[in-house]
Design an enzyme around this catalytic site. Structure first.
Site, PDB file in Angstrom:
ATOM      1  NE  ARG A 176      -8.619  30.693  38.354  1.00 57.49           N
ATOM      2  CZ  ARG A 176      -9.298  29.616  38.013  1.00 57.49           C
ATOM      3  NH1 ARG A 176     -10.103  28.818  38.879  1.00 57.49           N
ATOM      4  NH2 ARG A 176      -9.349  29.473  36.628  1.00 57.49           N
ATOM      5  CD  GLU A 213      -5.248  26.198  43.312  1.00 59.41           C
ATOM      6  OE1 GLU A 213      -5.001  25.788  42.267  1.00 59.41           O
ATOM      7  OE2 GLU A 213      -6.544  26.800  43.742  1.00 59.41           O
ATOM      8  CG  HIS A 244      -8.202  24.323  41.060  1.00 63.38           C
ATOM      9  ND1 HIS A 244      -7.571  25.503  40.730  1.00 63.38           N
ATOM     10  CD2 HIS A 244      -9.366  24.426  39.995  1.00 63.38           C
ATOM     11  CE1 HIS A 244      -8.131  26.067  39.870  1.00 63.38           C
ATOM     12  NE2 HIS A 244      -9.189  25.659  39.476  1.00 63.38           N
TER      13      HIS A 244
HETATM   14  C1  DGY Z   1     -11.539  26.967  35.148  1.00 67.97           C
HETATM   15  O1  DGY Z   1     -11.758  26.627  34.270  1.00 67.97           O
HETATM   16  O2  DGY Z   1     -11.369  28.081  35.433  1.00 67.97           O
HETATM   17  C2  DGY Z   1     -11.478  26.115  36.455  1.00 67.97           C
HETATM   18  O3  DGY Z   1     -10.916  26.624  37.543  1.00 67.97           O
HETATM   19  C3  DGY Z   1     -10.322  24.849  36.069  1.00 67.97           C
HETATM   20  O4  DGY Z   1      -8.992  25.325  35.849  1.00 67.97           O
END
Ligand code: DGY
Length: 328
Positions: free
Chosen positions: A238, A267, A285
């Site tokens: 993240r 983002e 992402h």
């Molecule tokens: C997740 O599944 O957490 C990935 O980052 C896709 O959002």
């Protein structure tokens, strides 16, 4: 009458058909995310919401869902949902673990290889017509095989990245809030160390922690300063786990060699300085973005909603305490 479910984005049809058999599904079909206001307006009367990881599911959204019983996140991370509010309101919150582990690990490793071997930069170079012939010093990168891979967060995805690293004959060091049993470490050739030690010795530092108050800015100026000048930072977890401003400064000052980034603090905004750096590989992402995996994620989210419709505890519940009898 069938229960009603809101799906906040147009997603894979096949797994949705199963849901449509048991529920009246309203899907947002526009090629953009729903606004919070739109979600709030659509929620009354809905028992379920199939949310995207990019939807901010705030307490006010959950409160607007007066009939809401389940928010099934179409992502493994659930930092976009106020789980505490969900628990207070007795709304089940679920995620999609397991099905995206290998796909996200593949992407993390692609970032490692891509940034170390300057793949995107080399691709741009050829397309720009700059390639005039073989040169001894053209696009010289760094070896990946035989190097030290530092994994921060040895959960499902971190472990899958470790396996890939072992395939490249890398030494694997890791740090986590939980240490494996020494026998397991030995069996899998994993070496536990403090974050500080890991940052000092790893050639590639890769992040695989969830975003929580504890992991916010886990890697900032101080941590980047500990890394080798020749090391690369990889983030497919993240964005806010890394202090992006500090990362920009570290890259500008040559504190580290480069970065491979799938996620960003705000983002879809990316710090403009990063966009101009050839030693930074940037993707939008897409850790779980393969046809097979994205379909499995929807299937998983649907299964969670179907379980709630049947009156069962959903398989991927993240707030199981809502099912505990209340102490009174
Ligand atoms: C997740 O599944 O957490 C990935 O980052 C896709 O959002």
């Amino acid at each position: 009458m069938k229960p009603k479910v809101l799906v906040t984005r147009k997603i894979y049809e096949r797994p949705l058909q199963l849901l449509q058999e048991k529920a009246e599904v309203t899907m947002h079909l526009e090629p953009r995310a729903m606004t919070s206001e739109e979600i709030m307006a659509a929620l009354p009367g809905k028992m379920g919401m199939l949310a995207m990881g990019s939807d901010r599911v705030s307490p006010s959204i959950l409160e607007a869902g007066k009939d809401l019983k389940v928010v099934a996140n179409n992502a493994v991370g659930f930092n976009n949902i106020d789980v505490e509010a969900g628990t207070r309101l007795k709304i089940a919150v679920t995620n999609t673990p397991d099905v995206l582990t290998d796909t996200t690990a593949d992407l993390s490793f692609a970032l490692i290889l891509g940034v170390a071997r300057r793949l995107m930069e080399a691709d741009r170079f050829v397309r720009a017509g700059k390639w005039t012939g073989w040169k001894p010093d053209l696009m010289i990168g760094r070896d990946v095989h035989g190097k030290t891979l530092g994994i921060i967060g040895l959960g499902r995805i971190g472990s899958a990245v470790a396996k890939r690293g072992q395939g490249f004959n890398m030494r694997i060091v890791y740090t986590d809030i939980r240490r494996l049993h020494p026998a397991v470490e030995q069996q899998h050739q994993l070496q536990f160390m403090s974050l500080r030690d890991l940052l000092q010795i790893a050639d590639f530092v890769t992040l695989h922690v969830p975003l929580t108050p504890e992991t916010f800015h886990l890697v900032g100026a101080e941590q980047l300063q500990l890394m080798k000048k020749s090391a690369f930072l990889i983030n497919a977890s993240r964005g806010p786990v890394v202090d992006e401003k500090a990362l920009v400064e570290a890259l500008q000052g040559g504190t580290i060699a480069g970065a491979g980034l799938d996620v960003f603090e705000a983002e879809p905004k990316v710090s403009p300085e990063l966009l101009t750096m050839d030693n930074v590989l940037i993707v939008p992402h897409v850790g779980s973005a393969t046809d097979e995996t994205r379909e499995k994620m929807v299937q998983t989210a649907v299964n969670n909603i179907l379980a709630v419709i049947r009156g069962e505890i959903p398989p991927n519940i993240v707030n199981p305490e809502i099912y505990q009898p209340s102490k009174s």
